[in-house]
Enzyme design. Structure first.
Site, PDB file in Angstrom:
ATOM      1  N   GLY A   1     -60.179 -21.551  14.571  1.00  0.00           N
ATOM      2  CA  GLY A   1     -59.117 -22.549  14.443  1.00  0.00           C
ATOM      3  C   GLY A   1     -59.781 -23.843  14.048  1.00  0.00           C
ATOM      4  O   GLY A   1     -60.666 -23.859  13.201  1.00  0.00           O
ATOM      5  N   GLU A   2     -59.403 -24.905  14.712  1.00  0.00           N
ATOM      6  CA  GLU A   2     -60.024 -26.201  14.441  1.00  0.00           C
ATOM      7  C   GLU A   2     -60.716 -26.641  15.730  1.00  0.00           C
ATOM      8  O   GLU A   2     -60.044 -26.938  16.718  1.00  0.00           O
ATOM      9  CB  GLU A   2     -58.948 -27.190  13.992  1.00  0.00           C
ATOM     10  CG  GLU A   2     -59.488 -28.473  13.426  1.00  0.00           C
ATOM     11  CD  GLU A   2     -60.499 -28.274  12.294  1.00  0.00           C
ATOM     12  OE1 GLU A   2     -60.263 -27.425  11.415  1.00  0.00           O
ATOM     13  OE2 GLU A   2     -61.537 -28.949  12.314  1.00  0.00           O
TER      14      GLU A   2
ATOM     15  N   CYS B   1     -66.105 -18.400  15.100  1.00  0.00           N
ATOM     16  CA  CYS B   1     -65.929 -19.559  14.222  1.00  0.00           C
ATOM     17  C   CYS B   1     -65.774 -20.854  15.020  1.00  0.00           C
ATOM     18  O   CYS B   1     -66.747 -21.334  15.579  1.00  0.00           O
ATOM     19  CB  CYS B   1     -64.773 -19.285  13.281  1.00  0.00           C
ATOM     20  SG  CYS B   1     -64.860 -20.254  11.785  1.00  0.00           S
TER      21      CYS B   1
ATOM     22  N   ARG C   1     -63.883 -21.440   6.155  1.00  0.00           N
ATOM     23  CA  ARG C   1     -64.445 -22.776   6.444  1.00  0.00           C
ATOM     24  C   ARG C   1     -65.443 -22.679   7.612  1.00  0.00           C
ATOM     25  O   ARG C   1     -65.349 -23.368   8.626  1.00  0.00           O
ATOM     26  CB  ARG C   1     -63.333 -23.782   6.728  1.00  0.00           C
ATOM     27  CG  ARG C   1     -62.457 -24.011   5.504  1.00  0.00           C
ATOM     28  CD  ARG C   1     -61.627 -25.280   5.579  1.00  0.00           C
ATOM     29  NE  ARG C   1     -60.897 -25.394   6.818  1.00  0.00           N
ATOM     30  CZ  ARG C   1     -61.127 -26.309   7.760  1.00  0.00           C
ATOM     31  NH1 ARG C   1     -62.068 -27.212   7.586  1.00  0.00           N
ATOM     32  NH2 ARG C   1     -60.413 -26.345   8.841  1.00  0.00           N
TER      33      ARG C   1
ATOM     34  N   HIS D   1     -64.850 -13.924  11.115  1.00  0.00           N
ATOM     35  CA  HIS D   1     -63.646 -13.526  11.861  1.00  0.00           C
ATOM     36  C   HIS D   1     -63.479 -12.010  11.888  1.00  0.00           C
ATOM     37  O   HIS D   1     -62.731 -11.469  11.070  1.00  0.00           O
ATOM     38  CB  HIS D   1     -62.407 -14.129  11.196  1.00  0.00           C
ATOM     39  CG  HIS D   1     -62.261 -15.593  11.364  1.00  0.00           C
ATOM     40  ND1 HIS D   1     -61.482 -16.158  12.341  1.00  0.00           N
ATOM     41  CD2 HIS D   1     -62.796 -16.623  10.681  1.00  0.00           C
ATOM     42  CE1 HIS D   1     -61.536 -17.471  12.254  1.00  0.00           C
ATOM     43  NE2 HIS D   1     -62.330 -17.782  11.248  1.00  0.00           N
TER      44      HIS D   1
ATOM     45  N   GLU E   1     -61.729 -10.309  13.758  1.00  0.00           N
ATOM     46  CA  GLU E   1     -60.360  -9.935  14.135  1.00  0.00           C
ATOM     47  C   GLU E   1     -59.449  -9.814  12.910  1.00  0.00           C
ATOM     48  O   GLU E   1     -58.338  -9.321  13.009  1.00  0.00           O
ATOM     49  CB  GLU E   1     -59.792 -10.954  15.141  1.00  0.00           C
ATOM     50  CG  GLU E   1     -59.322 -12.291  14.586  1.00  0.00           C
ATOM     51  CD  GLU E   1     -60.454 -13.272  14.252  1.00  0.00           C
ATOM     52  OE1 GLU E   1     -61.633 -12.867  14.306  1.00  0.00           O
ATOM     53  OE2 GLU E   1     -60.147 -14.432  13.914  1.00  0.00           O
TER      54      GLU E   1
ATOM     55  N   ARG F   1     -71.333 -27.439  11.129  1.00  0.00           N
ATOM     56  CA  ARG F   1     -69.902 -27.199  10.881  1.00  0.00           C
ATOM     57  C   ARG F   1     -69.589 -27.238   9.403  1.00  0.00           C
ATOM     58  O   ARG F   1     -70.207 -27.978   8.668  1.00  0.00           O
ATOM     59  CB  ARG F   1     -69.087 -28.310  11.514  1.00  0.00           C
ATOM     60  CG  ARG F   1     -68.501 -28.003  12.827  1.00  0.00           C
ATOM     61  CD  ARG F   1     -67.589 -29.151  13.219  1.00  0.00           C
ATOM     62  NE  ARG F   1     -66.221 -28.927  12.825  1.00  0.00           N
ATOM     63  CZ  ARG F   1     -65.322 -29.900  12.700  1.00  0.00           C
ATOM     64  NH1 ARG F   1     -65.662 -31.154  12.888  1.00  0.00           N
ATOM     65  NH2 ARG F   1     -64.094 -29.623  12.364  1.00  0.00           N
TER      66      ARG F   1
END
Ligand code: GLN
Length: 193
Positions: free
Chosen positions: A47-48, A79, A135, A170, A172, A106
């Site tokens: 996410g962020e 992530c 990202r 990721h 998932e 990052r």
């Protein structure tokens, strides 16, 4: 086996589906009181990271989550989750969960290159593991008790330190369940099942 999935923000549903397919029970952490129930493991999704960190702080969850991890609760961070677990993040001096001996960069691949797909080997897990990067961060350095599990283009993209497992990609988002299955094995070993 009950696995908590941090569901403040980001890609948490996909983790839940995958863990459930593997036979684990999952529940979401959305507010402070969700945390205070029995759990065998925790997933911190992508996410962020800055938003997730702010929400963790606002909900008074930063300290309790950190303490549980330091006491050995198995945790899997993908992530942004990896970023939150890192002891050091280039250019960000503020406090995070900071439980893992990794230095992280990052948005490390730059805007254009941050999202890509590849398949590669992950130690302890297997060959040709699908890796979807969005990202993504990468790990500059592992030290202390942390070990690199996967390297792509010269950058560390998965690591383990005791019961802490992280991937910059990721897992998932693909059908391959081997990484989640490995996390479940880490939990099983921890609870002695
Ligand atoms: N770039 C995001 C961050 O810094 C992480 C991206 C992701 O989780 N897919 O938090």
């Amino acid at each position: 086996m009950r696995i908590a999935v941090l569901a403040l923000q980001g890609a948490f549903i996909e983790h839940e589906r995958m863990l459930q397919k593997l036979g684990a029970e999952t529940f979401e952490i959305r507010q402070e009181r969700d945390w205070y129930q029995p759990m065998d493991g925790l997933v911190i999704p992508g996410g962020e990271s800055t938003t997730m960190l702010k929400l963790l702080r606002d909900l008074n969850l930063l300290e309790p989550v950190r303490n549980a991890i330091l006491e050995g609760l198995p945790v899997f961070g993908t992530c942004a989750g990896l970023i939150l677990l890192a002891r050091k993040v280039t250019g960000q001096d503020f406090d995070r969960l900071s439980t893992m001996d990794i230095d992280v960069c990052r948005n490390a691949y730059g805007r254009q290159l941050g999202s890509f797909y590849t398949e590669d080997k992950v130690e302890e897990v297997g060959d040709n593991i699908p890796m979807t990067f969005i990202r993504a961060p990468y790990i500059n350095k592992v030290y202390g008790d942390a070990r690199a599990l996967a390297v792509v283009d010269g950058h560390i993209v998965a690591a383990r330190q005791g019961n802490q497992l992280v991937t910059a990609f990721h897992p998932e988002l693909n059908e391959d369940m081997r990484i989640h299955s490995h996390f479940i094995d880490i939990i099983r070993e921890h609870i002695g099942a």
